[in-house]
Design a protein around this motif. Structure first.
Motif, mmCIF file in Angstrom:
data_model
loop_
_atom_site.group_PDB
_atom_site.id
_atom_site.type_symbol
_atom_site.label_atom_id
_atom_site.label_comp_id
_atom_site.label_asym_id
_atom_site.label_seq_id
_atom_site.Cartn_x
_atom_site.Cartn_y
_atom_site.Cartn_z
ATOM 1 N N LEU A 20 96.040 8.539 12.614
ATOM 2 C CA LEU A 20 96.526 8.671 14.256
ATOM 3 C C LEU A 20 97.934 9.162 14.435
ATOM 4 C CD1 LEU A 20 95.234 4.812 14.974
ATOM 5 C CD2 LEU A 20 94.092 7.103 15.541
ATOM 6 N N ASN A 21 98.537 9.711 13.447
ATOM 7 C CA ASN A 21 100.060 9.979 13.657
ATOM 8 C C ASN A 21 100.350 11.042 14.642
ATOM 9 O OD1 ASN A 21 102.856 9.774 12.459
ATOM 10 N ND2 ASN A 21 102.290 12.024 12.557
ATOM 11 N N GLY A 22 99.479 12.050 14.772
ATOM 12 C CA GLY A 22 99.474 13.069 15.684
ATOM 13 C C GLY A 22 99.490 12.754 17.255
ATOM 14 N N LEU A 23 98.528 11.892 17.487
ATOM 15 C CA LEU A 23 98.095 11.854 18.752
ATOM 16 C C LEU A 23 99.232 10.369 19.134
ATOM 17 C CD1 LEU A 23 96.533 11.267 21.399
ATOM 18 C CD2 LEU A 23 94.991 9.597 20.247
ATOM 19 N N GLU A 24 99.566 9.711 18.030
ATOM 20 C CA GLU A 24 100.488 8.715 18.465
ATOM 21 C C GLU A 24 101.872 9.315 18.984
ATOM 22 O OE1 GLU A 24 102.605 4.631 16.167
ATOM 23 O OE2 GLU A 24 101.669 6.426 15.090
ATOM 24 N N GLN A 25 102.199 10.128 18.021
ATOM 25 C CA GLN A 25 103.731 10.692 18.148
ATOM 26 C C GLN A 25 103.986 11.465 19.420
ATOM 27 O OE1 GLN A 25 106.449 10.207 16.450
ATOM 28 N NE2 GLN A 25 105.141 8.904 15.175
ATOM 29 N N ARG A 26 102.769 12.129 19.998
ATOM 30 C CA ARG A 26 102.892 12.887 21.452
ATOM 31 C C ARG A 26 102.756 11.827 22.407
ATOM 32 N NH1 ARG A 26 99.082 16.207 18.600
ATOM 33 N NH2 ARG A 26 97.285 15.117 19.538
ATOM 34 N N PHE A 27 102.125 10.701 22.263
ATOM 35 C CA PHE A 27 102.260 9.805 23.264
ATOM 36 C C PHE A 27 103.602 8.840 23.382
ATOM 37 C CE2 PHE A 27 101.108 5.140 24.377
ATOM 38 C CZ PHE A 27 100.875 5.624 25.907
#
Length: 227
Positions: A20-27
């Motif tokens: 989930l890191n990519g989506l989480e960091q953008r959010f």
């Protein structure tokens, strides 16, 4: 000093290992820019730890009031927000000081220890299973901190599972447990959930030992090249 700061505060380029890191960091980057100016990283760390205390209280209370489990996802979301935004805010404000990272790691350790132990006194897990999960968590946390201190590499996830994925599981477990009939089986001599957790714990420890062995070989090889 820079290595200590990088270890405590974290390096955003070394945290992209979980599903989930990519989506989480953008959010998170979108949220952190809109935070009020008076919010500090310490406020967020305290907010996350306080949310963990709410989760623990709800888990205890669910023995008498099962409907309280509906509060757990919201409280876990609060915990995630507080402990996911504190370090990005520190970086945004140019305040990447060791104390910011120390507050984050202490709050995160406190949160997970408290929630895991609370699960052991809840209707959704036995104390035996909670203890096994706690031991595995402490083993991996210790390895992560040792690796960060000795090699200045902060591995945030294993086989794609990081802190956020672990929080998701903690938030959803009461509902999964109810669906699996775990509360009704806790009075058995050896509940099926204990058997599953013991098997999972065994393979987890084996995997950690294998990783230690592989990392040891890499360190030995690197030392040989330097000599």
């Amino acid at each position: 000093m820079d290595d200590i700061v990088r270890w405590l505060v974290g390096d955003p380029f070394r945290r992209g290992q979980s599903f989930l890191n990519g989506l989480e960091q953008r959010f998170l980057q979108e949220i952190v820019r809109d935070l009020p100016h008076w919010v500090t990283p310490s406020h967020l760390s305290l907010f996350g730890a306080s949310a963990a205390a709410i989760v623990a209280g709800v888990l205890f209370g669910a023995n008498s009031y099962p409907w309280l489990i509906w509060l757990i996802p919201a409280a876990m979301t609060m915990n995630w927000l507080g402990l996911s935004l504190d370090l990005p805010l520190a970086r945004l404000n140019g305040a990447e000081l060791p104390r910011a990272g120390m507050a984050h790691h202490l709050a995160e350790l406190f949160s997970h220890l408290l929630i895991i132990l609370a699960y052991g006194f809840s209707p959704y897990l036995t104390f035996r299973s909670a203890t096994i999960i706690l031991v595995c968590y402490l083993l991996f946390s210790s390895y992560t901190y040792i690796r960060a201190a000795t090699r200045h590499v902060e591995q945030m996830a294993y086989i794609g599972i990081g802190v956020t994925e672990f929080r998701v599981l903690l938030a959803l477990w009461p509902f999964i447990a109810v669906a699996l009939g775990v509360p009704e089986s806790l009075d058995d001599r050896l509940p099926a959930i204990d058997v599953a957790i013991m098997a999972l714990g065994f393979f987890t420890v084996i995997g950690l030992v294998a990783k230690l062995f592989l990392d040891g070989r890499k360190i030995a090889a690197a030392s040989g090249r330097e000599d």
